[in-house]
Scaffold this motif. Structure first.
Motif, PDB file in Angstrom:
ATOM      1  N   TYR A   1       0.836  -1.202   0.000  1.00 55.42           N
ATOM      2  CA  TYR A   1       0.000   0.000   0.000  1.00 55.42           C
ATOM      3  C   TYR A   1       0.875   1.258   0.000  1.00 55.42           C
ATOM      4  O   TYR A   1       0.634   2.191  -0.767  1.00 55.42           O
ATOM      5  N   ALA A   2       1.891   1.268   0.861  1.00 54.25           N
ATOM      6  CA  ALA A   2       2.778   2.435   0.941  1.00 54.25           C
ATOM      7  C   ALA A   2       3.529   2.636  -0.373  1.00 54.25           C
ATOM      8  O   ALA A   2       3.673   3.769  -0.845  1.00 54.25           O
ATOM      9  N   ASP A   3       4.007   1.543  -0.968  1.00 52.47           N
ATOM     10  CA  ASP A   3       4.718   1.654  -2.246  1.00 52.47           C
ATOM     11  C   ASP A   3       3.813   2.224  -3.333  1.00 52.47           C
ATOM     12  O   ASP A   3       4.230   3.056  -4.137  1.00 52.47           O
ATOM     13  N   GLU A   4       2.565   1.769  -3.334  1.00 51.60           N
ATOM     14  CA  GLU A   4       1.597   2.267  -4.325  1.00 51.60           C
ATOM     15  C   GLU A   4       1.353   3.759  -4.129  1.00 51.60           C
ATOM     16  O   GLU A   4       1.347   4.527  -5.088  1.00 51.60           O
ATOM     17  N   ARG A   5       1.158   4.151  -2.868  1.00 55.03           N
ATOM     18  CA  ARG A   5       0.926   5.570  -2.573  1.00 55.03           C
ATOM     19  C   ARG A   5       2.150   6.404  -2.931  1.00 55.03           C
ATOM     20  O   ARG A   5       2.028   7.491  -3.490  1.00 55.03           O
ATOM     21  N   LEU A   6       3.331   5.908  -2.603  1.00 56.77           N
ATOM     22  CA  LEU A   6       4.554   6.653  -2.905  1.00 56.77           C
ATOM     23  C   LEU A   6       4.763   6.787  -4.406  1.00 56.77           C
ATOM     24  O   LEU A   6       5.219   7.835  -4.873  1.00 56.77           O
TER      25      LEU A   6
ATOM     26  N   GLY B   1       2.423   6.948  -6.661  1.00 56.00           N
ATOM     27  CA  GLY B   1       1.482   7.982  -7.094  1.00 56.00           C
ATOM     28  C   GLY B   1       1.968   9.375  -6.724  1.00 56.00           C
ATOM     29  O   GLY B   1       1.878  10.310  -7.520  1.00 56.00           O
ATOM     30  N   GLN B   2       2.495   9.495  -5.529  1.00 58.81           N
ATOM     31  CA  GLN B   2       3.005  10.796  -5.093  1.00 58.81           C
ATOM     32  C   GLN B   2       4.236  11.192  -5.903  1.00 58.81           C
ATOM     33  O   GLN B   2       4.419  12.371  -6.219  1.00 58.81           O
TER      34      GLN B   2
END
Length: 120
Positions: free
Chosen positions: A55-60, A62-63
């Protein structure tokens, strides 16, 4: 009497041995249960951490894309601002020359650029 004490001693030793065996088995069973519980929880934690990382990798990711877009936009805006400054200065210089070449002509200079015309 000696035979009775021997039998009684043998029975007591057998009972103590049986109790020790039962106690050892219970302790061993509890230890195995706790080991299985820790193992199960470790797997649960590993899964949870893997999900959290994904989840964090996906969010990062995108950011990071947004950051790159903002950087590109910022570069474009800086270039546009630089171009506008150059055009503004050229326009002010043209107006200043025109005013110098036509001193009798009445031109209403907007207040927004009046100070800029004096300082350029």
């Amino acid at each position: 009497m000696s035979a009775l004490l021997t039998v009684l001693g043998t029975v007591i030793v057998a009972l103590v041995g049986a109790l020790s065996t039962l106690l050892g088995q219970r302790i061993s069973a509890r230890s195995q249960e706790r080991s299985a519980e820790v193992s199960t929880r470790a797997e649960e934690w590993s899964r949870l951490l893997a999900e959290t990382k994904a989840y964090a990798d996906e969010r990062l990711a995108g950011q990071q894309e947004q950051i790159e877009e903002l950087r590109a936009d910022m570069t474009r805006v800086k270039q546009q601002l630089s171009d506008l400054r150059a055009r503004y200065r050229a326009a002010l210089e043209t107006i200043r020359r025109w005013l110098r070449d036509h001193p009798n002509h009445r031109l209403d200079v907007p207040d927004e650029i009046a100070d800029d015309l004096k300082t350029l």
